[in-house]
Design a protein around this motif. Structure first.
Motif, PDB file in Angstrom:
ATOM      1  N   PHE A   5       0.829  -1.196   0.000  1.00  0.00           N
ATOM      2  CA  PHE A   5       0.000   0.000   0.000  1.00  0.00           C
ATOM      3  C   PHE A   5       0.869   1.254   0.000  1.00  0.00           C
ATOM      4  O   PHE A   5       2.048   1.224   0.350  1.00  0.00           O
ATOM      5  CB  PHE A   5      -0.909   0.020   1.234  1.00  0.00           C
ATOM      6  CG  PHE A   5      -1.769  -1.199   1.395  1.00  0.00           C
ATOM      7  CD1 PHE A   5      -2.287  -1.870   0.302  1.00  0.00           C
ATOM      8  CD2 PHE A   5      -2.073  -1.690   2.667  1.00  0.00           C
ATOM      9  CE1 PHE A   5      -3.084  -2.991   0.452  1.00  0.00           C
ATOM     10  CE2 PHE A   5      -2.868  -2.810   2.838  1.00  0.00           C
ATOM     11  CZ  PHE A   5      -3.371  -3.465   1.731  1.00  0.00           C
ATOM     12  N   ASP A   6       0.250   2.358  -0.360  1.00  0.00           N
ATOM     13  CA  ASP A   6       0.895   3.673  -0.294  1.00  0.00           C
ATOM     14  C   ASP A   6       0.378   4.380   0.961  1.00  0.00           C
ATOM     15  O   ASP A   6      -0.748   4.887   0.965  1.00  0.00           O
ATOM     16  CB  ASP A   6       0.555   4.477  -1.545  1.00  0.00           C
ATOM     17  CG  ASP A   6       1.174   5.872  -1.545  1.00  0.00           C
ATOM     18  OD1 ASP A   6       1.851   6.227  -0.552  1.00  0.00           O
ATOM     19  OD2 ASP A   6       0.971   6.608  -2.537  1.00  0.00           O
ATOM     20  N   THR A  24      -6.697  -0.026   1.235  1.00  0.00           N
ATOM     21  CA  THR A  24      -7.047  -1.162   0.386  1.00  0.00           C
ATOM     22  C   THR A  24      -7.778  -0.712  -0.879  1.00  0.00           C
ATOM     23  O   THR A  24      -7.523  -1.230  -1.968  1.00  0.00           O
ATOM     24  CB  THR A  24      -7.902  -2.181   1.149  1.00  0.00           C
ATOM     25  OG1 THR A  24      -9.060  -1.532   1.705  1.00  0.00           O
ATOM     26  CG2 THR A  24      -7.102  -2.819   2.283  1.00  0.00           C
ATOM     27  N   TRP A  27      -5.237   0.883  -3.204  1.00  0.00           N
ATOM     28  CA  TRP A  27      -4.437  -0.170  -3.838  1.00  0.00           C
ATOM     29  C   TRP A  27      -5.237  -0.842  -4.953  1.00  0.00           C
ATOM     30  O   TRP A  27      -4.704  -1.111  -6.033  1.00  0.00           O
ATOM     31  CB  TRP A  27      -4.029  -1.210  -2.790  1.00  0.00           C
ATOM     32  CG  TRP A  27      -3.208  -2.317  -3.369  1.00  0.00           C
ATOM     33  CD1 TRP A  27      -1.845  -2.372  -3.482  1.00  0.00           C
ATOM     34  CD2 TRP A  27      -3.701  -3.534  -3.945  1.00  0.00           C
ATOM     35  NE1 TRP A  27      -1.465  -3.544  -4.091  1.00  0.00           N
ATOM     36  CE2 TRP A  27      -2.593  -4.279  -4.391  1.00  0.00           C
ATOM     37  CE3 TRP A  27      -4.974  -4.070  -4.127  1.00  0.00           C
ATOM     38  CZ2 TRP A  27      -2.709  -5.525  -5.002  1.00  0.00           C
ATOM     39  CZ3 TRP A  27      -5.101  -5.311  -4.750  1.00  0.00           C
ATOM     40  CH2 TRP A  27      -3.980  -6.026  -5.179  1.00  0.00           C
ATOM     41  N   ASN A  31      -4.146  -1.442  -8.852  1.00  0.00           N
ATOM     42  CA  ASN A  31      -3.582  -2.750  -9.168  1.00  0.00           C
ATOM     43  C   ASN A  31      -4.556  -3.807  -9.667  1.00  0.00           C
ATOM     44  O   ASN A  31      -4.122  -4.772 -10.306  1.00  0.00           O
ATOM     45  CB  ASN A  31      -2.876  -3.303  -7.925  1.00  0.00           C
ATOM     46  CG  ASN A  31      -1.626  -2.528  -7.570  1.00  0.00           C
ATOM     47  OD1 ASN A  31      -0.552  -2.768  -8.129  1.00  0.00           O
ATOM     48  ND2 ASN A  31      -1.745  -1.581  -6.645  1.00  0.00           N
ATOM     49  N   TYR A 101      -4.442  -8.899   4.112  1.00  0.00           N
ATOM     50  CA  TYR A 101      -3.273  -8.026   4.074  1.00  0.00           C
ATOM     51  C   TYR A 101      -2.570  -8.018   5.422  1.00  0.00           C
ATOM     52  O   TYR A 101      -3.140  -8.361   6.459  1.00  0.00           O
ATOM     53  CB  TYR A 101      -3.680  -6.594   3.685  1.00  0.00           C
ATOM     54  CG  TYR A 101      -4.606  -5.921   4.677  1.00  0.00           C
ATOM     55  CD1 TYR A 101      -4.118  -5.190   5.756  1.00  0.00           C
ATOM     56  CD2 TYR A 101      -5.992  -6.008   4.522  1.00  0.00           C
ATOM     57  CE1 TYR A 101      -4.977  -4.583   6.671  1.00  0.00           C
ATOM     58  CE2 TYR A 101      -6.857  -5.411   5.431  1.00  0.00           C
ATOM     59  CZ  TYR A 101      -6.340  -4.705   6.497  1.00  0.00           C
ATOM     60  OH  TYR A 101      -7.190  -4.121   7.403  1.00  0.00           O
ATOM     61  N   CYS A 107       1.041  -4.631   3.226  1.00  0.00           N
ATOM     62  CA  CYS A 107       1.128  -5.274   1.919  1.00  0.00           C
ATOM     63  C   CYS A 107       0.062  -6.367   1.817  1.00  0.00           C
ATOM     64  O   CYS A 107      -0.387  -6.905   2.835  1.00  0.00           O
ATOM     65  CB  CYS A 107       2.512  -5.902   1.698  1.00  0.00           C
ATOM     66  SG  CYS A 107       3.862  -4.715   1.591  1.00  0.00           S
TER      67      CYS A 107
END
Length: 256
Positions: A5-6, A24, A27, A31, A101, A107
């Motif tokens: 994740f950012d 989430t 992301w 993605n 996650y 992640c």
């Protein structure tokens, strides 16, 4: 595919649940890809769209994303029961994406796809309504019963921190696309019989062995009074679709 994740996307949020939701969803927008066509991005559904979170702009496939920091088990809590049951009954159920996650690493560890053509009333469970003292008194959610689905219905996009090939994911998704041509009840029967065959755990099996699941299939489909003929019918469908080979009367072999 970037599996992490950012954290900057959640700047300003303090609630743990809000931070998880923002990370989430952010992301996913970057993605997630469509498993039904070659589109490499999904777009968020219109605000307040029931049971759908993301849509493919190209082929219009719909997706619902459920995320949690604990490993995925045999069931996953979902939203309200009634809208989901209605969507299934009218063949409008989305493809499900179940994410596990790491809260510490931020992640994705696992991401599991359940194709919409496997989503039937057999695999959702009504939860007890909230108590009269609850803020949403009487609200009734549901669980998605992952353990009630055959392995063919659980397609990994990410497993153990490793992303699967989109080509392989799309191939696995397409194998049972023919189910979408059938009504929800018929799809449920085929998925349930396929799970019984998979649960036998062997390549060659007999009709008598599948009959041993008659009681459990009756519980899943109480309106049907002729379970054994229905089992034979579903085995024939699986044979016609190349999933089984007919060896001799009452004897079959799994091909895939």
């Amino acid at each position: 595919m970037d599996l992490c994740f950012d954290p900057s996307k959640a700047a300003g949020y303090k609630s743990g649940s809000q931070i998880a939701r923002v990370l989430t969803e952010s992301w996913a927008r970057t993605n997630l890809y469509c498993v039904s066509c070659r589109a490499d991005r999904l777009v968020p559904a219109r605000e307040n769209t029931r049971v759908v979170d993301f849509v493919c702009d190209r082929c219009k496939e719909q997706y619902q994303l459920k995320s949690q920091s604990r490993p995925l088990g045999s069931k996953v809590a979902d939203a309200a029961y009634a809208p989901m049951a209605e969507a299934i009954a009218h063949d409008r159920s989305p493809n499900f994406l179940f994410m596990h996650y790491s809260r510490d690493a931020k992640c994705v560890e696992n991401l599991l796809l359940v194709p919409r053509h496997f989503v039937t009333l057999s695999c959702i469970e009504m939860r007890n309504p909230l108590s009269p003292k609850a803020r949403r008194a009487g609200w009734q959610g549901c669980n998605i019963l992952l353990g009630a689905l055959p392995g063919d219905a659980r397609i990994p996009l990410i497993h153990g921190g490793h992303a699967m090939s989109p080509r392989d994911v799309r191939k696995d998704y397409a194998r049972f696309r023919f189910l979408s041509e059938q009504k929800a009840n018929e799809r449920g029967w085929l998925a349930d019989v396929l799970k019984c065959v998979r649960d036998l755990g062997k390549e060659d099996f007999t009709l008598r062995e599948v009959y041993e699941y008659e009681a459990s299939l009756k519980r899943l489909h109480p309106a049907n009074k002729n379970v054994r003929p229905k089992i034979r019918q579903q085995l024939q469908v699986l044979r016609d679709r190349g999933m089984l080979t007919f060896l001799s009367p009452g004897h079959y072999r799994l091909r895939v």
